[in-house]
Design an enzyme around this catalytic site. Structure first.
Site, short mmCIF file in Angstrom:
data_model
loop_
_atom_site.label_atom_id
_atom_site.label_comp_id
_atom_site.label_asym_id
_atom_site.label_seq_id
_atom_site.Cartn_x
_atom_site.Cartn_y
_atom_site.Cartn_z
N CYS A 1 -2.77 1.76 6.38
CA CYS A 1 -2.91 0.95 7.59
C CYS A 1 -3.53 1.74 8.74
O CYS A 1 -4.24 1.18 9.55
CB CYS A 1 -1.57 0.38 8.01
SG CYS A 1 -0.30 1.64 8.23
N GLY B 1 2.74 -5.76 7.26
CA GLY B 1 1.71 -6.45 6.47
C GLY B 1 0.54 -6.83 7.34
O GLY B 1 0.29 -6.20 8.38
N SER B 2 -0.16 -7.87 6.94
CA SER B 2 -1.39 -8.24 7.64
C SER B 2 -1.09 -8.99 8.94
O SER B 2 -0.03 -9.60 9.08
CB SER B 2 -2.24 -9.11 6.73
OG SER B 2 -1.51 -10.26 6.38
N GLU C 1 -10.49 -5.89 8.79
CA GLU C 1 -9.98 -4.58 8.37
C GLU C 1 -10.48 -4.30 6.95
O GLU C 1 -10.38 -5.17 6.08
CB GLU C 1 -8.45 -4.63 8.39
CG GLU C 1 -7.77 -3.36 7.97
CD GLU C 1 -6.24 -3.53 7.96
OE1 GLU C 1 -5.75 -4.67 8.02
OE2 GLU C 1 -5.56 -2.50 7.87
N ASN D 1 0.80 -1.24 0.00
CA ASN D 1 0.00 0.00 0.00
C ASN D 1 0.84 1.29 0.00
O ASN D 1 0.44 2.28 -0.59
CB ASN D 1 -1.02 -0.01 1.15
CG ASN D 1 -0.38 -0.10 2.51
OD1 ASN D 1 0.71 -0.64 2.66
ND2 ASN D 1 -1.06 0.41 3.50
N GLU E 1 4.67 -4.79 12.06
CA GLU E 1 3.84 -3.59 11.84
C GLU E 1 2.60 -4.09 11.11
O GLU E 1 2.63 -4.32 9.90
CB GLU E 1 4.60 -2.57 10.99
CG GLU E 1 5.84 -2.01 11.66
CD GLU E 1 5.54 -0.98 12.74
OE1 GLU E 1 4.44 -0.40 12.74
OE2 GLU E 1 6.41 -0.76 13.60
P1 NAD Z 1 0.39 -9.17 3.41
O1 NAD Z 1 0.54 -9.63 4.82
O2 NAD Z 1 -0.52 -9.93 2.53
O3 NAD Z 1 1.81 -9.15 2.64
C1 NAD Z 1 2.97 -8.53 3.15
C2 NAD Z 1 4.19 -9.28 2.69
O4 NAD Z 1 4.11 -10.61 3.15
C3 NAD Z 1 4.37 -9.34 1.17
O5 NAD Z 1 5.69 -8.99 0.86
C4 NAD Z 1 4.07 -10.78 0.82
O6 NAD Z 1 4.94 -11.28 -0.17
C5 NAD Z 1 4.32 -11.54 2.10
N1 NAD Z 1 3.39 -12.67 2.28
C6 NAD Z 1 2.07 -12.72 1.95
N2 NAD Z 1 1.55 -13.91 2.28
C7 NAD Z 1 2.55 -14.63 2.83
C8 NAD Z 1 2.64 -15.95 3.38
N3 NAD Z 1 1.59 -16.77 3.42
N4 NAD Z 1 3.84 -16.35 3.87
C9 NAD Z 1 4.90 -15.54 3.85
N5 NAD Z 1 4.87 -14.29 3.34
C10 NAD Z 1 3.72 -13.84 2.83
O7 NAD Z 1 -0.02 -7.63 3.52
P2 NAD Z 1 -0.39 -6.64 2.33
O8 NAD Z 1 -1.68 -7.07 1.73
O9 NAD Z 1 0.77 -6.40 1.47
O10 NAD Z 1 -0.63 -5.29 3.15
C11 NAD Z 1 -1.84 -5.00 3.76
C12 NAD Z 1 -1.79 -5.22 5.26
O11 NAD Z 1 -0.65 -4.59 5.80
C13 NAD Z 1 -2.97 -4.60 5.98
O12 NAD Z 1 -3.39 -5.46 7.00
C14 NAD Z 1 -2.40 -3.33 6.58
O13 NAD Z 1 -3.07 -2.84 7.71
C15 NAD Z 1 -1.02 -3.78 6.91
N6 NAD Z 1 -0.13 -2.62 6.96
C16 NAD Z 1 0.40 -2.26 8.16
C17 NAD Z 1 1.21 -1.14 8.22
C18 NAD Z 1 1.84 -0.69 9.51
O14 NAD Z 1 2.72 0.14 9.44
N7 NAD Z 1 1.41 -1.17 10.66
C19 NAD Z 1 1.49 -0.42 7.08
C20 NAD Z 1 0.94 -0.84 5.88
C21 NAD Z 1 0.14 -1.94 5.83
#
Ligand code: NAD
Length: 455
Positions: A241, A185-186, A331, A112, A207
């Site tokens: 996020c 990420g999530s 979310e 994002n 995060e």
């Molecule tokens: P995501 O968790 O799907 O992916 C993040 C990373 O994890 C990617 O690089 C992806 O390749 C990897 N990944 C995905 N699935 C995986 C798995 N099964 N095993 C290992 N690695 C895996 O998150 P997203 O969709 O890229 O981002 C959205 C989420 O991130 C939302 O929940 C958002 O709130 C959160 N977010 C948090 C912050 C923060 O600063 N706290 C900032 C931005 C986004």
């Protein structure tokens, strides 16, 4: 990956990164690289999901540039061993905290804010003297490719490298033994990361996301609240996020607030936001479909239109939403704002406390007692009184989540601290060696007790 990691570990052990001048030089190199690639980065983010260039500059490239500037300015101060107070029990002595790098860090980014959320942690890792492998998101391939190219062109991969790829690649990376893992990420994937890190007892920062509420009291400046909530929610088409996920509004002011929100949506993005150059698209079809599904919940009061060919979802307000609706189960991470009505501030606080601790919370009220009440009785990563998102802008505020929204925090000096191992060192004087601690203890206990009680 094993080879790359071994190369980085070897580079780290040679000690180059311990030199503060080396770190400063490399941070300046990063600064130069970003300047050189600025337009390419802005274009890439536009290609990936129509991120408006002004937003991309303010929240990504410019944001990272500010962090770099701050880090370069303060690095020497931050890296100095910090003297702490003594305890008489160690007389005579001096105590210091030294800031050591961990070694090789892995930084995994989301899509994002595909530049900022990869580069800001990288600045912290470099400042603290670590080597790093960064893994950008596969969902923003154009931006990720520019980041990879930029890093490859400007850095020795034994020091900083990029690994591109999807879930499988991340899983392979996570099998390796890193010295620090920084994941954005999530929550769901955060758990996978933490499990993998536990295998090697690697420290992690997570995060993550969650449902961040915006609470509006009946005494709030409603026009200002609506303007700031609409901005925070529809920035990056809600894919932020810390975006306000849902509204908890006092029943007395709900109608007026919804009208004001609709007014500001139109004043920001025009009558047809699809034509606006300032409104982003949904990152992919899967998320577009997930978000479109929420539009059947509650009653649409603004927006509600979609276009799959453009992955466009209009800025939308959903009224008469309850916790049973699907939009309240996870979310949202998109431009849909559900409105829930409350009869009192206590009810709003109770609702927030019944759910997971959010990454952010926003409270709009002009009453300082109410502000204190909310701050005292709700638990969240960070937030604002009478604003949204802006707490991120102050690098002196550590940024991070709590519970399901994450652990660890960064930005500014917190980033340096996060990527540093605090090594505690006592320098003991040699000119005197009090016999109190040494056996045989004989009748030393009463005296020792007296001393402990006196301290
Ligand atoms: P995501 O968790 O799907 O992916 C993040 C990373 O994890 C990617 O690089 C992806 O390749 C990897 N990944 C995905 N699935 C995986 C798995 N099964 N095993 C290992 N690695 C895996 O998150 P997203 O969709 O890229 O981002 C959205 C989420 O991130 C939302 O929940 C958002 O709130 C959160 N977010 C948090 C912050 C923060 O600063 N706290 C900032 C931005 C986004």
């Amino acid at each position: 990956m094993g080879e790359l990691l071994a190369k980085q570990r070897n580079f780290f052990h040679r000690g180059y990164t311990l030199d503060i001048h080396f770190r400063k030089e490399q941070l300046k190199r990063l600064q130069h690289a970003i300047e050189q690639h600025e337009q390419e980065l802005l274009d890439a983010m536009y290609t990936d999901f129509h991120k408006p260039q002004t937003e991309a500059y303010a929240t990504e490239v410019g944001f990272v540039e500010l962090e770099l500037k701050l880090t370069l300015k303060n690095l020497i101060k931050w890296t100095k061993p910090q003297r702490v107070k003594e305890t008489l029990l160690n007389f005579p002595s001096r105590s210091y905290i030294h800031f050591d790098p961990y070694g090789v860090a892995l930084i995994i980014g989301p899509w994002n804010y595909p530049f900022q959320l990869l580069l800001n942690p990288l600045i912290g890792a470099m400042a603290a003297g670590n080597c790093a492998i960064v893994k950008p998101s596969e969902l923003t391939p154009t931006t990720s490719a520019v980041v990879a190219k930029m890093i490859q062109e400007h850095f020795n991969d034994a020091y900083i490298a990029t690994v591109q790829g999807g879930v499988e690649t991340t899983q392979h990376l996570l099998k390796q033994r890193f010295d620090y893992i920084f994941f954005t990420g999530s929550t769901q994937v955060g758990k996978i990361v933490m499990k993998a890190a536990a295998e090697h007892l690697t420290p992690v920062t997570l995060e993550l996301g969650g449902k961040s509420p915006a609470i509006v009291a009946e005494d709030a400046d409603l026009s200002l609240a609506a303007r700031r909530i609409a901005w925070g929610k529809f920035l990056n088409a809600g894919q932020t996020c810390v975006a306000p996920d849902y509204l908890l509004v006092h029943e007395q002011v709900k109608e007026e607030l919804i009208q004001l929100l609709s007014h500001y949506i139109e004043s920001f993005y025009g009558e047809d936001p699809m034509q606006s150059p300032d409104y982003a698209r949904i990152v992919n079809e899967r998320h577009f479909k997930r978000l479109s599904g929420y539009l059947k919940d509650g009653v649409i009061r603004a927006g509600g239109t979609t276009d799959l060919t453009q992955r466009y979802i209009a800025p939308t307000i959903l009224d008469q939403v309850t916790w049973q609706h699907s939009v309240m189960q996870e979310e949202i991470f998109g431009p849909i704002l559900p409105v829930l009505t409350v009869g009192s501030l206590e009810e709003a606080i109770h609702m927030v406390r019944q759910h997971e601790k959010p990454l952010a919370l926003y409270f709009f009220s002009s009453n300082s007692q109410k502000q204190d009440l909310v701050l005292k009785h709700t638990y969240f990563g960070g937030g604002c009184i009478n604003d949204t998102i802006s707490h991120l802008v102050n690098p002196n505020l550590p940024f991070g989540g709590v519970g399901q929204s994450g652990m660890g925090s960064y930005h500014g000096q917190s980033s340096f601290d996060l990527f540093s191992q605090q090594k505690s060192v006592l320098h003991r004087g040699t000119w005197v060696d009090l016999p109190m601690r040494y056996p045989p203890y004989g009748d030393k206990l009463p005296m020792l007790r007296k001393l402990f009680r006196w301290l």
